[in-house]
Design a protein around this motif. Structure first.
Motif, short mmCIF file in Angstrom:
data_model
loop_
_atom_site.label_atom_id
_atom_site.label_comp_id
_atom_site.label_asym_id
_atom_site.label_seq_id
_atom_site.Cartn_x
_atom_site.Cartn_y
_atom_site.Cartn_z
N PHE A 101 0.83 -1.21 0.00
CA PHE A 101 0.00 0.00 0.00
C PHE A 101 0.87 1.26 0.00
CE2 PHE A 101 -2.12 3.29 2.65
CZ PHE A 101 -2.97 3.75 1.67
N ILE A 104 2.75 1.62 -3.36
CA ILE A 104 1.98 2.02 -4.55
C ILE A 104 1.59 3.50 -4.46
CG2 ILE A 104 -0.40 1.42 -3.90
CD1 ILE A 104 1.31 0.67 -7.26
N VAL A 105 1.34 3.99 -3.25
CA VAL A 105 1.07 5.42 -3.08
C VAL A 105 2.32 6.21 -3.48
CG1 VAL A 105 0.59 7.24 -1.39
CG2 VAL A 105 -0.77 5.13 -1.36
N ASP A 138 -4.94 0.25 -7.99
CA ASP A 138 -3.98 -0.46 -7.14
C ASP A 138 -3.97 0.10 -5.72
OD1 ASP A 138 -3.11 -2.18 -9.15
OD2 ASP A 138 -1.30 -1.02 -9.59
N VAL A 139 -4.04 1.42 -5.61
CA VAL A 139 -4.07 2.04 -4.29
C VAL A 139 -5.27 1.52 -3.50
CG1 VAL A 139 -4.42 4.23 -3.04
CG2 VAL A 139 -2.78 4.12 -4.93
N THR A 142 -4.76 -2.36 -2.64
CA THR A 142 -3.69 -2.61 -1.66
C THR A 142 -4.09 -2.08 -0.29
OG1 THR A 142 -2.47 -0.62 -2.33
CG2 THR A 142 -1.79 -2.73 -3.32
N PHE A 143 -4.81 -0.97 -0.26
CA PHE A 143 -5.32 -0.46 1.02
C PHE A 143 -6.27 -1.47 1.65
CE2 PHE A 143 -8.60 1.73 3.49
CZ PHE A 143 -7.81 2.34 4.46
#
Length: 151
Positions: A101, A104-105, A138-139, A142-143
């Motif tokens: 997470f 990706i951020v 993705d954000v 993954t979060f």
């Protein structure tokens, strides 16, 4: 066709894809498949397809930057390639949902810089924008994975 730019681009894409796969142990894929996925997460084979499209996309952007002698575009594309492989190593290699997470951020920053850098090349800007939209997705997932299985 700029054959030297093509050769450089192809070499970088192949090396990055190969290195990325070497950084991810096969057992990491079993770990990933074993996570409790949100219902809205795309199926596993879609991730494979996106990975292939990513390498074609970033290779195209890098080729076009090399062909135009766009130093900024080349540098940001190289940073994006390295950051993508770093994200793979953290998320899959370390099996870390938190790392995935946060990574990706953080990855969105050089990708946005690449978009800004190539904005005058409409095709490259469109390709990067499409991938940036995927990274926003993705954000979100993954979060969700991190909140479901913190680590």
């Amino acid at each position: 066709m700029n054959w030297s730019a093509f050769a450089i681009t192809g070499g970088i894409a192949v090396v990055a894809a190969t290195a990325g796969n070497l950084l991810i142990p096969k057992s990491a894929m079993a770990w990933f498949r074993g996570l409790r996925w949100p219902r809205w997460l795309v199926p596993f084979h879609a991730f494979v397809a996106v990975g292939i499209v990513y390498y074609l996309l970033i290779a195209t952007v890098l080729y076009r930057a090399l062909d135009r002698d766009d130093t900024s575009g080349v540098v940001w594309a190289a940073i994006v390639i390295a950051a993508n492989e770093g994200w793979n190593a953290v998320f899959f290699g370390l099996r870390s949902t938190l790392g995935g997470f946060v990574g990706i951020v953080a990855f969105a920053a050089p990708l946005t810089a690449l978009l800004i850098s190539v904005r005058e090349d409409r095709l490259s800007a469109l390709l990067v924008a499409v991938y940036l939209a995927w990274v926003a997705y993705d954000v979100a997932w993954t979060f969700t994975l991190w909140r479901t299985k913190p680590r």
